[in-house]
Design a protein around this motif. Structure first.
Motif, PDB file in Angstrom:
ATOM      1  N   PRO A   1     -41.750  39.798 -16.843  1.00  0.00           N
ATOM      2  CA  PRO A   1     -41.817  38.444 -16.296  1.00  0.00           C
ATOM      3  C   PRO A   1     -41.222  38.359 -14.892  1.00  0.00           C
ATOM      4  O   PRO A   1     -40.279  39.083 -14.577  1.00  0.00           O
ATOM      5  CB  PRO A   1     -40.999  37.620 -17.300  1.00  0.00           C
ATOM      6  CG  PRO A   1     -40.120  38.596 -18.002  1.00  0.00           C
ATOM      7  CD  PRO A   1     -40.811  39.903 -17.978  1.00  0.00           C
ATOM      8  N   GLY A   2     -41.796  37.470 -14.083  1.00  0.00           N
ATOM      9  CA  GLY A   2     -41.318  37.336 -12.717  1.00  0.00           C
ATOM     10  C   GLY A   2     -42.147  36.332 -11.936  1.00  0.00           C
ATOM     11  O   GLY A   2     -43.131  35.777 -12.451  1.00  0.00           O
ATOM     12  N   PRO A   3     -41.779  36.085 -10.679  1.00  0.00           N
ATOM     13  CA  PRO A   3     -42.401  35.014  -9.876  1.00  0.00           C
ATOM     14  C   PRO A   3     -43.725  35.425  -9.237  1.00  0.00           C
ATOM     15  O   PRO A   3     -43.909  35.338  -8.025  1.00  0.00           O
ATOM     16  CB  PRO A   3     -41.331  34.728  -8.823  1.00  0.00           C
ATOM     17  CG  PRO A   3     -40.649  36.042  -8.619  1.00  0.00           C
ATOM     18  CD  PRO A   3     -40.668  36.734  -9.945  1.00  0.00           C
TER      19      PRO A   3
ATOM     20  N   ALA B   1     -43.386  28.721  -4.275  1.00  0.00           N
ATOM     21  CA  ALA B   1     -44.353  29.061  -5.331  1.00  0.00           C
ATOM     22  C   ALA B   1     -44.377  30.560  -5.602  1.00  0.00           C
ATOM     23  O   ALA B   1     -43.701  31.348  -4.937  1.00  0.00           O
ATOM     24  CB  ALA B   1     -45.742  28.571  -4.921  1.00  0.00           C
ATOM     25  N   SER B   2     -45.171  30.953  -6.584  1.00  0.00           N
ATOM     26  CA  SER B   2     -45.270  32.376  -6.943  1.00  0.00           C
ATOM     27  C   SER B   2     -46.017  33.166  -5.862  1.00  0.00           C
ATOM     28  O   SER B   2     -46.818  32.619  -5.107  1.00  0.00           O
ATOM     29  CB  SER B   2     -46.001  32.534  -8.276  1.00  0.00           C
ATOM     30  OG  SER B   2     -47.338  32.076  -8.162  1.00  0.00           O
ATOM     31  N   THR B   3     -45.733  34.442  -5.800  1.00  0.00           N
ATOM     32  CA  THR B   3     -46.498  35.361  -4.953  1.00  0.00           C
ATOM     33  C   THR B   3     -47.772  35.736  -5.709  1.00  0.00           C
ATOM     34  O   THR B   3     -47.716  36.040  -6.904  1.00  0.00           O
ATOM     35  CB  THR B   3     -45.662  36.618  -4.638  1.00  0.00           C
ATOM     36  OG1 THR B   3     -44.565  36.225  -3.805  1.00  0.00           O
ATOM     37  CG2 THR B   3     -46.482  37.667  -3.906  1.00  0.00           C
TER      38      THR B   3
ATOM     39  N   GLY C   1     -45.030  34.416  -1.748  1.00  0.00           N
ATOM     40  CA  GLY C   1     -44.194  33.350  -2.284  1.00  0.00           C
ATOM     41  C   GLY C   1     -42.813  33.895  -2.596  1.00  0.00           C
ATOM     42  O   GLY C   1     -42.266  34.675  -1.838  1.00  0.00           O
ATOM     43  N   LYS C   2     -42.299  33.520  -3.760  1.00  0.00           N
ATOM     44  CA  LYS C   2     -40.949  33.918  -4.138  1.00  0.00           C
ATOM     45  C   LYS C   2     -40.840  35.417  -4.437  1.00  0.00           C
ATOM     46  O   LYS C   2     -39.826  36.054  -4.158  1.00  0.00           O
ATOM     47  CB  LYS C   2     -40.488  33.093  -5.346  1.00  0.00           C
ATOM     48  CG  LYS C   2     -39.029  33.271  -5.687  1.00  0.00           C
ATOM     49  CD  LYS C   2     -38.628  32.365  -6.836  1.00  0.00           C
ATOM     50  CE  LYS C   2     -37.196  32.607  -7.254  1.00  0.00           C
ATOM     51  NZ  LYS C   2     -36.797  31.764  -8.404  1.00  0.00           N
ATOM     52  N   GLY C   3     -41.885  35.980  -5.031  1.00  0.00           N
ATOM     53  CA  GLY C   3     -41.862  37.398  -5.394  1.00  0.00           C
ATOM     54  C   GLY C   3     -42.052  38.288  -4.166  1.00  0.00           C
ATOM     55  O   GLY C   3     -42.695  37.898  -3.183  1.00  0.00           O
ATOM     56  N   SER C   4     -41.509  39.486  -4.229  1.00  0.00           N
ATOM     57  CA  SER C   4     -41.614  40.444  -3.125  1.00  0.00           C
ATOM     58  C   SER C   4     -43.074  40.837  -2.884  1.00  0.00           C
ATOM     59  O   SER C   4     -43.875  40.879  -3.813  1.00  0.00           O
ATOM     60  CB  SER C   4     -40.794  41.697  -3.462  1.00  0.00           C
ATOM     61  OG  SER C   4     -41.113  42.743  -2.580  1.00  0.00           O
TER      62      SER C   4
END
Length: 205
Positions: A96-98, A182-184, A199-202
């Motif tokens: 799980p993650g952004p 928001a999510s990447t 977004g938030k994820g790398s």
């Protein structure tokens, strides 16, 4: 007017989650916390609820790019075509993650999405929404709730969200302040991962 239900991520109330699941199963719309911004969603199998969300967003349902929020990777095969080992490793490493990952869909997609060749998959790192999906028994649709404000793109305060969206949805889950990023989004349907939105994820997956 929507009911504002407080749920703590550290110790989510099973009773409240089950009550919200009943509302979802009856075609209700729910705003819920994720590991990024608050999302607007419904039961993926309820066409009338899906149509309501499409109307709220001002788009035709068959053209909507809603994400599917899953509890984990185990139920991906219900909606996603066979994945190669490289793609699966990317998912396993980052979820799980952004992130929202665009994947090839299969012929088991709900009827309203049958014409779609791809599906966006989310597994947020948020216990409230993970348990909500677990109790429901299938994914919920996710679309972020944007703000018309020029400065703030996403409202983070659940009480303000309830004030603004209260007449359009049945429940707003107050899981504390949300994020405003928001999510990447990555497209994993080609040989190499393609960054669609940072977004938030790398960006380095």
């Amino acid at each position: 007017m929507a009911e504002l239900i407080r749920i703590y991520e550290e110790n989510p109330s099973e009773k409240e989650l089950k009550r919200i699941v009943k509302i979802l199963k009856k075609g209700g719309l729910v705003i819920y916390p994720t590991d990024t911004v608050y999302g607007l969603g419904c039961d993926i199998n309820n066409t009338k609820a899906l149509e309501k969300i499409a109307r709220i967003k001002g788009i035709k349902l068959e053209k909507a790019n809603f994400s599917f929020v899953c509890q984990d990777l185990s139920n991906l095969s219900e909606y996603v075509a066979q994945l190669d080992s490289t793609t699966f490793k990317i998912l396993k490493r980052n979820l799980p993650g952004p992130y929202t990952f665009i994947l090839p869909g299969n012929n088991k997609l709900p009827s309203v999405f049958k014409k779609k060749k791809t599906v966006g998959i989310r597994v947020p790192n948020n216990k409230i929404v993970q348990l909500l999906v677990q109790h429901l028994g299938n994914p919920i649709i996710s679309t972020s709730i944007r703000d018309e404000d020029d400065v703030i793109e996403y409202t983070t305060d659940p009480e303000l969200i309830a004030e603004k969206w209260g007449k359009l949805v049945d429940v707003v889950i107050d899981g504390g302040f949300g994020d405003n990023v928001a999510s990447t989004v990555f497209d994993l349907t080609e040989t190499e991962p393609k960054l669609i939105r940072q977004g938030k994820g790398s960006a380095d997956i």
